[in-house]
Write a protein that holds these residues in place. Sequence first.
Motif, PDB file in Angstrom:
ATOM      1  N   PRO A  87       0.827  -1.210   0.000  1.00 51.56           N
ATOM      2  CA  PRO A  87       0.000   0.000   0.000  1.00 51.56           C
ATOM      3  C   PRO A  87       0.864   1.264   0.000  1.00 51.56           C
ATOM      4  N   ALA A  88       0.364   2.317  -0.627  1.00 54.94           N
ATOM      5  CA  ALA A  88       1.123   3.570  -0.778  1.00 54.94           C
ATOM      6  C   ALA A  88       1.501   4.181   0.562  1.00 54.94           C
ATOM      7  N   PHE A  89       0.634   4.065   1.575  1.00 58.21           N
ATOM      8  CA  PHE A  89       0.946   4.682   2.862  1.00 58.21           C
ATOM      9  C   PHE A  89       2.194   4.076   3.497  1.00 58.21           C
ATOM     10  N   LEU A  90       2.510   2.837   3.158  1.00 59.33           N
ATOM     11  CA  LEU A  90       3.716   2.215   3.707  1.00 59.33           C
ATOM     12  C   LEU A  90       4.975   2.855   3.134  1.00 59.33           C
ATOM     13  N   HIS A  91       4.900   3.365   1.926  1.00 60.09           N
ATOM     14  CA  HIS A  91       6.039   4.099   1.355  1.00 60.09           C
ATOM     15  C   HIS A  91       6.324   5.343   2.194  1.00 60.09           C
ATOM     16  N   HIS A  92       5.266   6.005   2.624  1.00 64.81           N
ATOM     17  CA  HIS A  92       5.426   7.210   3.446  1.00 64.81           C
ATOM     18  C   HIS A  92       5.991   6.863   4.822  1.00 64.81           C
ATOM     19  N   ILE A  93       5.518   5.769   5.384  1.00 64.31           N
ATOM     20  CA  ILE A  93       6.047   5.328   6.683  1.00 64.31           C
ATOM     21  C   ILE A  93       7.526   4.974   6.545  1.00 64.31           C
ATOM     22  N   ILE A 137      14.111   2.211  19.041  1.00 63.92           N
ATOM     23  CA  ILE A 137      12.771   2.031  18.489  1.00 63.92           C
ATOM     24  C   ILE A 137      12.800   2.084  16.966  1.00 63.92           C
ATOM     25  N   VAL A 138      13.497   3.064  16.411  1.00 56.56           N
ATOM     26  CA  VAL A 138      13.529   3.220  14.955  1.00 56.56           C
ATOM     27  C   VAL A 138      14.323   2.087  14.304  1.00 56.56           C
ATOM     28  N   VAL A 139      15.386   1.634  14.935  1.00 56.22           N
ATOM     29  CA  VAL A 139      16.142   0.495  14.393  1.00 56.22           C
ATOM     30  C   VAL A 139      15.257  -0.759  14.368  1.00 56.22           C
ATOM     31  N   VAL A 140      14.522  -0.992  15.445  1.00 56.32           N
ATOM     32  CA  VAL A 140      13.623  -2.153  15.479  1.00 56.32           C
ATOM     33  C   VAL A 140      12.547  -2.021  14.404  1.00 56.32           C
ATOM     34  N   LEU A 141      11.982  -0.820  14.236  1.00 52.59           N
ATOM     35  CA  LEU A 141      10.992  -0.599  13.170  1.00 52.59           C
ATOM     36  C   LEU A 141      11.598  -0.837  11.788  1.00 52.59           C
ATOM     37  N   HIS A 142      12.835  -0.388  11.610  1.00 53.52           N
ATOM     38  CA  HIS A 142      13.538  -0.571  10.342  1.00 53.52           C
ATOM     39  C   HIS A 142      13.710  -2.067  10.029  1.00 53.52           C
ATOM     40  N   ILE A 143      14.155  -2.811  11.007  1.00 55.23           N
ATOM     41  CA  ILE A 143      14.336  -4.258  10.826  1.00 55.23           C
ATOM     42  C   ILE A 143      12.989  -4.938  10.589  1.00 55.23           C
ATOM     43  N   LEU A 147      11.734  -7.055   7.284  1.00 57.42           N
ATOM     44  CA  LEU A 147      11.222  -8.431   7.372  1.00 57.42           C
ATOM     45  C   LEU A 147       9.796  -8.536   6.826  1.00 57.42           C
ATOM     46  N   VAL A 148       8.970  -7.537   7.106  1.00 60.34           N
ATOM     47  CA  VAL A 148       7.609  -7.522   6.555  1.00 60.34           C
ATOM     48  C   VAL A 148       7.677  -7.448   5.030  1.00 60.34           C
ATOM     49  N   GLN A 149       8.558  -6.599   4.506  1.00 61.51           N
ATOM     50  CA  GLN A 149       8.734  -6.500   3.060  1.00 61.51           C
ATOM     51  C   GLN A 149       9.088  -7.867   2.463  1.00 61.51           C
ATOM     52  N   HIS A 150      10.005  -8.536   3.146  1.00 62.27           N
ATOM     53  CA  HIS A 150      10.512  -9.804   2.616  1.00 62.27           C
ATOM     54  C   HIS A 150       9.483 -10.937   2.738  1.00 62.27           C
ATOM     55  N   ASP A 156      11.682  -7.568  -2.975  1.00 64.56           N
ATOM     56  CA  ASP A 156      13.125  -7.803  -2.964  1.00 64.56           C
ATOM     57  C   ASP A 156      13.885  -6.753  -2.147  1.00 64.56           C
ATOM     58  N   VAL A 157      13.190  -5.998  -1.303  1.00 65.55           N
ATOM     59  CA  VAL A 157      13.810  -4.911  -0.540  1.00 65.55           C
ATOM     60  C   VAL A 157      14.974  -5.422   0.316  1.00 65.55           C
ATOM     61  N   LEU A 158      14.763  -6.489   1.043  1.00 69.22           N
ATOM     62  CA  LEU A 158      15.822  -7.039   1.894  1.00 69.22           C
ATOM     63  C   LEU A 158      16.962  -7.606   1.051  1.00 69.22           C
ATOM     64  N   ARG A 159      16.624  -8.290  -0.002  1.00 75.99           N
ATOM     65  CA  ARG A 159      17.641  -8.899  -0.860  1.00 75.99           C
ATOM     66  C   ARG A 159      18.556  -7.853  -1.503  1.00 75.99           C
ATOM     67  N   ARG A 160      18.004  -6.744  -1.953  1.00 74.66           N
ATOM     68  CA  ARG A 160      18.833  -5.752  -2.637  1.00 74.66           C
ATOM     69  C   ARG A 160      19.749  -4.984  -1.704  1.00 74.66           C
TER      70      ARG A 160
END
Length: 164
Positions: A87-93, A137-143, A147-150, A156-160
């Motif tokens: 979803p587009a809103f996830l790009h903003h997040i 908090i932000v590092v955990v959100l980033h990880i 993982l959600v992307q993958h 392929d976000v994690l793979r690239r």
Amino acid sequence: MPARSAYSIPQRLLHWLMALLIFFNLLFPDGMNAWKHLIRNGQTPSPADIASANIHAYVGIAVLLLAIIRLAVRFSSDTPERPNCQPAFLHHIARVTHVLLYALIFAMPLSGIATYYLGIDAAGFAHGGPIKMLLWIVVVLHIFGALVQHFYFRSDVLRRMTIG
């Protein structure tokens, strides 16, 4: 010209080197904490205490320098297109999370430098308190986001950012 499918090798190396150094300092602040405790109580730190504090400081300075290099590489290099399978809103997040992550990556070493080298106690409070907590908090959100992307969106976000 087609978009790049993975981050460049320098981008990936900078990402993972910075991640290792950031985790090192977040997980092992003991040398700096011991030095700070001794100074606060009017005691003289031993050479080993000073060396431990310096390791923490030097790693933080390395993170700051690598962050500057990373931004320079980021703005002078192509990056892969964002995935279309979410979803587009996830790009903003994701964008807000990355901006906040960069801000904290700069704020941590700068506040640490202000504390250790300039003796600014308020910077020390911010460094070891709210900035550190926000960074975790932000590092955990980033990880979590990677993982959600993958696993959920199968992108392929994690793979690239790993093997390309």
